[in-house]
Structure formats: structure tokens, C-alpha cells
Motif scaffolding. Sequence first.
Motif, PDB file in Angstrom:
ATOM      1  N   GLY A   2     -36.439  24.512  10.494  1.00  0.00           N
ATOM      2  CA  GLY A   2     -37.426  24.525   9.279  1.00  0.00           C
ATOM      3  C   GLY A   2     -37.916  25.170   9.474  1.00  0.00           C
ATOM      4  O   GLY A   2     -39.455  26.058   9.103  1.00  0.00           O
ATOM      5  N   LEU A   3     -37.539  26.492  10.346  1.00  0.00           N
ATOM      6  CA  LEU A   3     -38.015  27.431  10.512  1.00  0.00           C
ATOM      7  C   LEU A   3     -37.830  28.660  10.295  1.00  0.00           C
ATOM      8  O   LEU A   3     -36.179  28.912  10.113  1.00  0.00           O
ATOM      9  CB  LEU A   3     -38.065  27.819  12.295  1.00  0.00           C
ATOM     10  CG  LEU A   3     -38.751  25.933  12.862  1.00  0.00           C
ATOM     11  CD1 LEU A   3     -39.702  26.838  13.957  1.00  0.00           C
ATOM     12  CD2 LEU A   3     -40.777  26.889  12.197  1.00  0.00           C
TER      13      LEU A   3
ATOM     14  N   ARG B  10     -49.284  42.400  16.633  1.00  0.00           N
ATOM     15  CA  ARG B  10     -49.318  42.375  17.764  1.00  0.00           C
ATOM     16  C   ARG B  10     -48.132  43.592  18.867  1.00  0.00           C
ATOM     17  O   ARG B  10     -48.432  43.328  19.525  1.00  0.00           O
ATOM     18  CB  ARG B  10     -48.333  40.341  18.381  1.00  0.00           C
ATOM     19  CG  ARG B  10     -48.575  40.625  19.763  1.00  0.00           C
ATOM     20  CD  ARG B  10     -47.600  39.110  19.734  1.00  0.00           C
ATOM     21  NE  ARG B  10     -47.299  39.177  21.194  1.00  0.00           N
ATOM     22  CZ  ARG B  10     -47.088  37.832  21.470  1.00  0.00           C
ATOM     23  NH1 ARG B  10     -46.796  37.756  21.036  1.00  0.00           N
ATOM     24  NH2 ARG B  10     -46.753  38.611  22.945  1.00  0.00           N
TER      25      ARG B  10
ATOM     26  N   LEU C 237     -46.560  40.342  12.907  1.00  0.00           N
ATOM     27  CA  LEU C 237     -46.502  40.533  13.388  1.00  0.00           C
ATOM     28  C   LEU C 237     -46.194  41.722  14.251  1.00  0.00           C
ATOM     29  O   LEU C 237     -46.397  41.543  16.127  1.00  0.00           O
ATOM     30  CB  LEU C 237     -44.775  39.668  13.449  1.00  0.00           C
ATOM     31  CG  LEU C 237     -44.738  38.467  12.989  1.00  0.00           C
ATOM     32  CD1 LEU C 237     -43.408  38.318  12.390  1.00  0.00           C
ATOM     33  CD2 LEU C 237     -45.024  37.637  13.735  1.00  0.00           C
TER      34      LEU C 237
ATOM     35  N   GLN D 131     -45.141  30.116   8.950  1.00  0.00           N
ATOM     36  CA  GLN D 131     -46.853  29.418   8.372  1.00  0.00           C
ATOM     37  C   GLN D 131     -47.045  30.582   7.560  1.00  0.00           C
ATOM     38  O   GLN D 131     -47.437  29.892   6.633  1.00  0.00           O
ATOM     39  CB  GLN D 131     -47.708  28.986   9.743  1.00  0.00           C
ATOM     40  CG  GLN D 131     -48.364  28.377   9.011  1.00  0.00           C
ATOM     41  CD  GLN D 131     -49.513  28.154  10.998  1.00  0.00           C
ATOM     42  OE1 GLN D 131     -49.058  28.883  12.015  1.00  0.00           O
ATOM     43  NE2 GLN D 131     -50.391  27.175  10.497  1.00  0.00           N
TER      44      GLN D 131
ATOM     45  N   PHE E 239     -39.762  30.908  19.764  1.00  0.00           N
ATOM     46  CA  PHE E 239     -40.237  29.894  19.216  1.00  0.00           C
ATOM     47  C   PHE E 239     -41.802  30.636  18.511  1.00  0.00           C
ATOM     48  O   PHE E 239     -42.123  30.251  16.843  1.00  0.00           O
ATOM     49  CB  PHE E 239     -39.713  28.649  19.484  1.00  0.00           C
ATOM     50  CG  PHE E 239     -39.470  27.273  19.143  1.00  0.00           C
ATOM     51  CD1 PHE E 239     -38.973  27.489  18.551  1.00  0.00           C
ATOM     52  CD2 PHE E 239     -38.359  26.835  20.248  1.00  0.00           C
ATOM     53  CE1 PHE E 239     -38.042  26.302  17.543  1.00  0.00           C
ATOM     54  CE2 PHE E 239     -37.139  26.165  19.430  1.00  0.00           C
ATOM     55  CZ  PHE E 239     -37.101  25.994  19.005  1.00  0.00           C
ATOM     56  N   ALA E 240     -42.361  31.028  18.521  1.00  0.00           N
ATOM     57  CA  ALA E 240     -44.480  31.492  18.735  1.00  0.00           C
ATOM     58  C   ALA E 240     -43.408  32.330  17.536  1.00  0.00           C
ATOM     59  O   ALA E 240     -44.057  32.402  16.491  1.00  0.00           O
ATOM     60  CB  ALA E 240     -45.205  31.864  19.115  1.00  0.00           C
ATOM     61  N   THR E 241     -43.053  32.975  17.086  1.00  0.00           N
ATOM     62  CA  THR E 241     -43.054  34.435  16.278  1.00  0.00           C
ATOM     63  C   THR E 241     -42.699  33.559  15.112  1.00  0.00           C
ATOM     64  O   THR E 241     -42.467  33.506  13.350  1.00  0.00           O
ATOM     65  CB  THR E 241     -41.452  34.977  16.731  1.00  0.00           C
ATOM     66  OG1 THR E 241     -41.709  35.470  17.593  1.00  0.00           O
ATOM     67  CG2 THR E 241     -41.741  36.525  15.278  1.00  0.00           C
TER      68      THR E 241
ATOM     69  N   ILE F 268     -42.679  30.404  14.122  1.00  0.00           N
ATOM     70  CA  ILE F 268     -43.678  29.951  13.908  1.00  0.00           C
ATOM     71  C   ILE F 268     -44.904  30.184  13.031  1.00  0.00           C
ATOM     72  O   ILE F 268     -45.327  29.496  11.851  1.00  0.00           O
ATOM     73  CB  ILE F 268     -44.181  28.729  14.862  1.00  0.00           C
ATOM     74  CG1 ILE F 268     -43.129  27.796  15.834  1.00  0.00           C
ATOM     75  CG2 ILE F 268     -45.485  27.799  14.836  1.00  0.00           C
ATOM     76  CD1 ILE F 268     -43.654  26.567  16.594  1.00  0.00           C
ATOM     77  N   VAL F 269     -44.805  30.723  13.772  1.00  0.00           N
ATOM     78  CA  VAL F 269     -46.087  31.752  12.649  1.00  0.00           C
ATOM     79  C   VAL F 269     -45.443  32.589  11.833  1.00  0.00           C
ATOM     80  O   VAL F 269     -46.087  32.286  10.383  1.00  0.00           O
ATOM     81  CB  VAL F 269     -46.869  33.322  13.774  1.00  0.00           C
ATOM     82  CG1 VAL F 269     -47.246  34.213  13.005  1.00  0.00           C
ATOM     83  CG2 VAL F 269     -47.326  32.632  15.168  1.00  0.00           C
TER      84      VAL F 269
ATOM     85  N   ASP G  22     -38.490  29.348  24.315  1.00  0.00           N
ATOM     86  CA  ASP G  22     -39.808  28.821  23.839  1.00  0.00           C
ATOM     87  C   ASP G  22     -40.865  29.719  23.080  1.00  0.00           C
ATOM     88  O   ASP G  22     -41.662  29.692  22.165  1.00  0.00           O
ATOM     89  CB  ASP G  22     -40.197  28.225  25.263  1.00  0.00           C
ATOM     90  CG  ASP G  22     -39.526  26.832  25.843  1.00  0.00           C
ATOM     91  OD1 ASP G  22     -39.088  26.734  25.299  1.00  0.00           O
ATOM     92  OD2 ASP G  22     -39.171  26.877  27.397  1.00  0.00           O
ATOM     93  N   ARG G  23     -40.926  30.990  24.621  1.00  0.00           N
ATOM     94  CA  ARG G  23     -41.628  32.157  23.252  1.00  0.00           C
ATOM     95  C   ARG G  23     -41.099  32.548  22.085  1.00  0.00           C
ATOM     96  O   ARG G  23     -41.989  32.618  21.761  1.00  0.00           O
ATOM     97  CB  ARG G  23     -41.464  33.398  24.770  1.00  0.00           C
ATOM     98  CG  ARG G  23     -42.162  33.057  25.980  1.00  0.00           C
ATOM     99  CD  ARG G  23     -42.001  33.569  27.400  1.00  0.00           C
ATOM    100  NE  ARG G  23     -43.044  34.805  27.159  1.00  0.00           N
ATOM    101  CZ  ARG G  23     -43.508  35.943  27.912  1.00  0.00           C
ATOM    102  NH1 ARG G  23     -42.445  36.634  28.099  1.00  0.00           N
ATOM    103  NH2 ARG G  23     -44.616  36.407  27.111  1.00  0.00           N
TER     104      ARG G  23
END
Lengths: 340, 340
Positions: free
Chosen positions: B42-43, B122, B119, B104, B96-98, B100-101, B93-94
Motif C-alpha cells: 500500500g506504499l 531532509r 523529502l 501520506q 519504510f519511513a520514506t 510512509i511519508v 525499517d528505516r
Amino acid sequence: MRIVVLAGGIGGARFLRGLKRAAPDADITVIGNTGDDIHLFGLKVCPDLDTVMYTLGGGIDEERGWGRTDESFRLKEELAAYGVGPEWFGLGDRDFATHIVRTQMLAAGYPLSAVTEALCDRWQPGVRLIPMSDDRVETHVAVTLPDGDPAAGPAAASGAGEAPSGSGVRKVIHFQEYWVRLRASVPAEAVVPVGAEQAKPAPGVLEAIAAADVILFPPSNPVVSIGTILAVPGIREAIAEAGVPVVGLSPIVGDAPVRGMADKVLAAVGVESTAWAVAEHYGSGLLDGWLVDTVDAAGVERIEEAGIRCRAVPLMMTDVDATARMAREALALAEEVRAV
Amino acid sequence: MRIVVLAGGIGGARFLRGLKRAAPDADITVIGNTGDDIHLFGLKVCPDLDTVMYTLGGGIDEERGWGRTDESFRLKEELAAYGVGPEWFGLGDRDFATHIVRTQMLAAGYPLSAVTEALCDRWQPGVRLIPMSDDRVETHVAVTLPDGDPAAGPAAASGAGEAPSGSGVRKVIHFQEYWVRLRASVPAEAVVPVGAEQAKPAPGVLEAIAAADVILFPPSNPVVSIGTILAVPGIREAIAEAGVPVVGLSPIVGDAPVRGMADKVLAAVGVESTAWAVAEHYGSGLLDGWLVDTVDAAGVERIEEAGIRCRAVPLMMTDVDATARMAREALALAEEVRAV
């Protein structure tokens, strides 16, 4: 024996673990609170359902009582590095997988009840876990945020350079923000389960209640856990009309919540934090039996006068054995009620 | 000096690191390939954009060339425990944050170009990174999967209990499945950038090309990286008409790809894996200059006969210094072209 349990998060989940030990052959259906669900980072998070699922499925962090065992928080740190919050909600790397699977299934059109069943395929909680509703319900809390609170916004402009009045900013916030970020540090002026009035019980909820031999209210929060479930039209009525013993366990022991901050939200609905006030809040139209802790034995008579059969027994869930004893007492009280 | 670079993933990102060192004061705009984007869990995942961003921003795993440094894969393990795949795509894991942001922000209505800019706030890559298009383009590959491949499905029913013919199953799969799961182990029969024909260049792409002093093609994949960017209507034309030197670096050294499996997809478009065949594939209508490795010096004459100015220089990006030398050679060749 078919037992239906209305459950919130940690308290409900721990009680259920005791109940499973006390009644290993029972057919247990759990109607889970979804009023504390929240959308975070575009993902649907169901804290109470997950706490029940993880606790009964052996995946819970025992120390915290929520989230996954052996958890790490690297993804969340990265989100913070992007400036994306909230930072106050503890989503762990392993826990994220549950929310990603759930969100993906919801986006594919599955209702929350079907998603929950799919997630439980992995966890095998040993109970049937049904969300109270497939419809979105989110509990909100009216508060007055102190000046300077990050969510209060910039101080209101005031004339002639005067300092703001210091009276705070009234705001309606998500229950999780009240509970987790603010830790209930300001009074809850009102608690509103937004969407509850329009919600329908999830498939299986009313059927399970109608088929139950016993209905139990664990020592969960009477307002934001069990109260929210009862706010879904049809559920309270179905329980009252089921014609089977309905027995609850007090979440208040000696005038204070056993765990959590139930007193804060009880005040919002005008209920004092005592074992008997909570029983009277549910009322004899709903509740047949009520267990209070031995320290609250003085209240037994008052509760019985309100038409609710009451016993005083140890109510501290210190371990699974102690919790199983509580569950046995609840089932015994149910049989007393049935025999009348 | 304003430099525009068309970039894929690892090769493009590493070249850009050298280019930044070679031309520290240049204003560099990178037009990033999004044809290898994929929706997972879904990402929205944009591998090439992220590889450029992480590499130039200091967040890349140097060993692998993709993904985050100091990475862990706990979330992915949990997804697998739910039976949710694909397992062959390495989302950490790290990392994934990209995604997810990004997901969203896309859901909130921001175009991919705006999300990429956010993005990069950062990562501060030191270049302007623009996706080739805000529209969805996904490269697909036609393959014949061997019998028994998990994606080939169950063996076709055949009469009288006969074994299946063993001729394989023809299927069109996402480029990532071809590249990452199958590791290009079967021939690519066709490569199709699905959606490219309907896509529009992202805001800023055509403007950057029009304002460029030099346009560079790094040693990225000529088919699925640079080829996909050129497949977005308007981009090839804008480059051809920019009236500035367009210089490329061969991704093929000594008849084999320097990195990756470019030969597999070159075959699908009928181009042999040689430094000169790739130059001819781009053509003198697009390309003004071409760098080949010293081992391919024999091909220089042939390429110049095709109307493309050519030099043989070391083309192995062994470290940033070597890569910076390559970038200087490319810029020098551009000045030669300009001087003609």
C-alpha cells in the motif's frame, strides 16, 4: 459455555488471559473497543484490538502492556527526522507491520471485522475477536489546554502588548492525544465517541450476544472502553435483553483506578471514582452482578440496594493465576444470578 | 554552469557524487527515473529517486548501493509472518519511513515532484531532484517464466495425466519483479514503460532542460532508466532541441555492463551490449558526445562515424575521485562539442 466479553485494551486483555485459564473449554467472543482507533502516518491503528490480539497471542510486551515484545523504534525515529509526527505515539518497527497489513486490507475493501479475523489467523488468540463496529468511531475529549502547550497554538493577540490571560485554550482532541500525549494531565470536560451514533455493530456482535450464556465486563475503562462499545446503537439493548447474567469487575479499587487514569474520564461523565459509583453508572438495567475488591467491601450493601448482586473479592491482576481466580469469581457470581 | 542529468538508480547516483566533486559550483538538476516505482504494502516506493537522494544525502548503504545505512529488516519479517509479501523486495525499517511519508503526502494531494522536494529538504542532496513525471509510469517486462516458478501459477491441466509441456508460462511482470526477484535470469522479451505515453514531464523538467548549459547521461541503464525518462513525451524532444552539448557515458565496458544487468534489457530492444551499440541506440539526433572505457577504444572511430564525438577514458566508478575524473572528462567533451 459461550462467554461474551466487552474489552478495552490492557485491562481487558489481561482479564481475558485469566478467563481463558479459568474456563479453558469456553467459547469466548470478545467485542473489542475501536473508539481509541487513530489514523497515524496514513495507517489505521487499532490499539485496543491489537493489545487483545498480542496479549492472547503471546506477542505483547509484558512490561509495557502494549505493543510488541522485543520491539525497536527505528522507523519512528526516521519519521521524526522527516519532521513527521506525532512523536508521542509509540509505534514500533514490528508493530508497524500490523497497521500496514490492516490499512492495505481496508483499502482493498475488507471491513475491519474481516481484517481483524485475518490478523488473528496469525496470532491465534484462542478467542473470537470482533471489533464493536466496522464503522469509524473515534473518541474525542474536550479539554482546556494550558497556555504554552504545543497544541494550544500561538498565544492569542492581546491589546497593548499585554500577556495572554493564562486561561488556556479550549480544544477537542483525539482520545489518544489526551491519554498518551497529555497523560490525562488536564480535566476531561467532555468525552464524545464521534461517529458512534451512526455506527452499526459489526457482523457477529449482536449474534454473539444473543447466543451468550454469560456476558462479562472486565475491569476496563467504563467510559472510553466499555462505555464506547455500549454507545454503538443496538449493543446495550442486546445485552440488556439477552436474558443471561451480565457480570462486571470494578476497575476502581479503593477509590482509584487499578491501572490507567479512569478517574479522569469518569469525572467527565459525572461519576465519582468508586467501585459502587461505576456499578450504578452501568445500572441494574444492564448489570446483574458486580465484583468489587475486598478493600471496597463496605460498598457491597449499597450496590446490592441498587439491584446489582455484589461480592467483594481480590481484584488485583498481579499475575495470570490471580486473574484466573477473578474470572472464576465472576463466572460463579453469574451462576448465582442465573439461579435466582 | 547549469547541468541537467538524467539518472537511474545506483549508477546515476554514484556518477552524480563524482559530478558534484568535479563541478562543485555547478547548478545541477537531476531528472530521475520513476519507471521502476512500485506499490508495495500500500506504499509508493520510488527506488531510483531514493537511491539518488540517499546517496547524495549521505544516507545510502554503501555496500549494497541501495537502501539506508545501518538498516534492519524487522518490519518486513513481521509482514512475512502475516503471510504478506513480496518477500523479495528489500524494504528496511528505516527506509519504510520514506515510503510512509511519501504515501501520506501523495494521499493528501501533493504531486510526486512536491513530495520529492519535501523529502530532499531532509537529505539536502546538493542537487535539484525532479521526478521525470508526476504521472504514474511503471516499467513492465514480458518474460517466459520457467515451469515451477512461483509466479507461473499451477501447471496447466493436460490430457490423460500427461506432464506439462515444460515450455514455460508467458507473463508480463513488473520490472522490479524481473530485476529483483528473478535477477534477470530469463530473457526480457519486451520492455514496456506502462503509462509513459500518457505521462507529462513533471513541473520544472522541460524548464531545466531549456535552461541547461550541458546535459549528461550517466552510465545508467539505457533502456529501463534513461530510456524510460526519454519515453515521456516532450523530454527527448526538449533535449534534442536544447541546442547545448548532450554527452553520455557508456554503461557497457568491454561488452558487459559495469554493474547490473543492462545487457538483459538491451537484448529486448534489439541492441547489443557494446559501448558503440548503446551510443547508436541513443543516436546522433540526441547525443553529441559519448565516453567509452579505454578497453573499448577500438569502437571510438565507429561511434564518430555515426556522428557522435567520442573519447576513450577510464570509466570504472571505483571511488569518488575516479568518478569525478569521469565527470570532468564528460564536461570537457561537452566543451569540445560546444566549440565545434
